[in-house]
Design an enzyme around this catalytic site. Sequence first.
Site, mmCIF file in Angstrom:
data_model
loop_
_atom_site.group_PDB
_atom_site.id
_atom_site.type_symbol
_atom_site.label_atom_id
_atom_site.label_comp_id
_atom_site.label_asym_id
_atom_site.label_seq_id
_atom_site.Cartn_x
_atom_site.Cartn_y
_atom_site.Cartn_z
ATOM 1 C CG HIS A 122 -3.798 3.681 -2.067
ATOM 2 N ND1 HIS A 122 -4.749 3.683 -1.080
ATOM 3 C CD2 HIS A 122 -3.312 2.417 -2.124
ATOM 4 C CE1 HIS A 122 -4.836 2.467 -0.556
ATOM 5 N NE2 HIS A 122 -3.966 1.685 -1.171
ATOM 6 C CB CYS A 141 -1.152 -0.011 -0.860
ATOM 7 S SG CYS A 141 -1.318 -0.801 -2.474
#
Length: 166
Positions: A122, A141
Amino acid sequence: MKRRTFGLGLLAGLLAACGGSKFRSYNGPEVTSVVVNKGTGRMYLLHHTEILKEYDIYLGFAPAGPKQFEGDGKTPEGTYLIDRRNPNSAFHLSLGISYPNAQDMAFAESQGKRPGGDIFIHGQPNNDKKAGKKANWTAGCIAVKDREIEEIYAMVRNGTVITIRA
């Protein structure tokens, strides 16, 4: 009226020139795999053996070792798939990683814990652009700059293999 029409046309032209949309198009070679090297902090988009693009990355706040349990802050290690897209992400744009797989779930269960999930590639957080300037601020992430996730989002398709290495 002419002056107002000209002004609106000029404004629209300027917005288009500035790349007002976060959605880009890509017409190059297919990205056949994504490789993440946690140790060097780099991510590579490949067409077979050819590196198409490479990026500096930010990882989970506890980057050493593989993700094993919910809340450990680690980024998974292993082979997964890009399995979903989120155009309305709280982190500009995001591509989902198919963690946990069957092995990840079995290990966590054998330890009486949950494996966690919601692992993505992301961009920066929409509500705090300063967070992305710190090293290893994500919760497991793989983060990149907003302009980079726009490019990655356009290039990488669902079903693409992603290998995350120590």
